[in-house]
Scaffold this active site. Sequence first.
Site, mmCIF file in Angstrom:
data_model
loop_
_atom_site.group_PDB
_atom_site.id
_atom_site.type_symbol
_atom_site.label_atom_id
_atom_site.label_comp_id
_atom_site.label_asym_id
_atom_site.label_seq_id
_atom_site.Cartn_x
_atom_site.Cartn_y
_atom_site.Cartn_z
ATOM 1 N N THR A 62 0.812 -1.223 0.000
ATOM 2 C CA THR A 62 0.000 0.000 0.000
ATOM 3 C C THR A 62 0.839 1.265 0.000
ATOM 4 O O THR A 62 1.967 1.271 0.531
ATOM 5 C CB THR A 62 -0.916 -0.007 1.251
ATOM 6 O OG1 THR A 62 -1.483 1.301 1.408
ATOM 7 C CG2 THR A 62 -0.153 -0.318 2.519
ATOM 8 N N TYR A 101 -1.490 0.015 10.370
ATOM 9 C CA TYR A 101 -1.820 -0.697 9.131
ATOM 10 C C TYR A 101 -0.657 -0.593 8.139
ATOM 11 O O TYR A 101 -0.142 -1.598 7.642
ATOM 12 C CB TYR A 101 -3.105 -0.126 8.523
ATOM 13 C CG TYR A 101 -3.303 -0.543 7.093
ATOM 14 C CD1 TYR A 101 -3.541 -1.871 6.772
ATOM 15 C CD2 TYR A 101 -3.229 0.385 6.051
ATOM 16 C CE1 TYR A 101 -3.692 -2.266 5.446
ATOM 17 C CE2 TYR A 101 -3.383 -0.003 4.733
ATOM 18 C CZ TYR A 101 -3.607 -1.330 4.434
ATOM 19 O OH TYR A 101 -3.748 -1.721 3.131
#
Length: 334
Positions: free
Chosen positions: A116, A140
């Site tokens: 990501t 995350y």
Amino acid sequence: MRLLVTGGAGYIGSHTCKALAASGHLPIAYDNLVYGHPWAVRWGPLEIGDLADRKRLDQVIQHYRPEGVIHFAAYAYVGESVKDPGKYYRNNVAGSLNLLEAMRDHGIPYLVFSSTCATYGVPERIPIPESHPQRPINPYGQSKLMVEQILRDFQVAHGIRSISLRYFNAAGADPDGEIGEAHDPETHLIPLVLEVAGGQRPHITVFGEDYDTPDGTCIRDYIHVTDLAQAHVLAIEALASGRPIQPAYNLGNGQGFSVKEVIATAAAVTGRQIPMQMGARRPGDPPRLVGDAGAIFRDLNWKPLYTDLAEIIQTAWRWHQKRPYFGKAKPSVS
Ligand code: UDP
């Protein structure tokens, strides 16, 4: 190739299974169905299991003997990761470690990893190249960065070759309308805006309009899920062919749109009113995230088919109109 697709019942995972099948591969979805949907698995078998369950992983691997792995299975709510980091490190990091050790023990040589742009943190420059420093600002992003590091170490120690694909904002739905985005809870801008257009929510709250951007709202790079899916097909094929590749590639359109631009485009696409309310900034949101995806264009010949935001939203809208709640107020939504 026979390919194990962890998280194959999820949003990007299911679109990738479809793209893999279209290229002649067999996707074997491995999913614990915490967030995934059995209805999204249509192009190969569904094996229900958790990454934490090494015995189950071994069983599925022994049964299908996959030649490679595409690894999506992860928790992906940024806000939740801040409140409950243990959940993210256990599932995303320890779970990936289990998978990699299973690959090592069964001699599976290739892996494509769902990473990501959240691994970059607050960008120093735009568009962001892969060489940009990685300083995630939430657990995350940190969990994904840790897995990228583990992958490098497993390549050296065990010869498992991998590509990490760092996505910007995945959006849209299968153009054939077979599958689409169905998160519960939904937190992403485009599906929420479409829920407003569809009468399921009264308004969209804009998270901050005091950013240093032309209209004061955050800018993101929206990339169509089918384009993301195709990149995974190219990546696993490149690994199998032994072509020289980078360890990580950005996947974005290279073009940024503000929250207000997304809302205005969605209003034009749907022909519906989309009432907005201005709200506070959401913690952990960088003002601008736009990726430089030149490397994957060059090395893997990847080219996004959907570069127009209206077209991306159109595919999502078509899917959204087929959903069970369409046109009805969602319970427990204000
Ligand atoms: N956003 C917003 N209202 C919402 C949901 C999102 O203003 O109800 C904004 C969010 O702050 C970000 C952009 O929309 O700037 C995209 O957010 P999303 O959650 O879709 O993706 P993210 O960028 O967090 O991966």
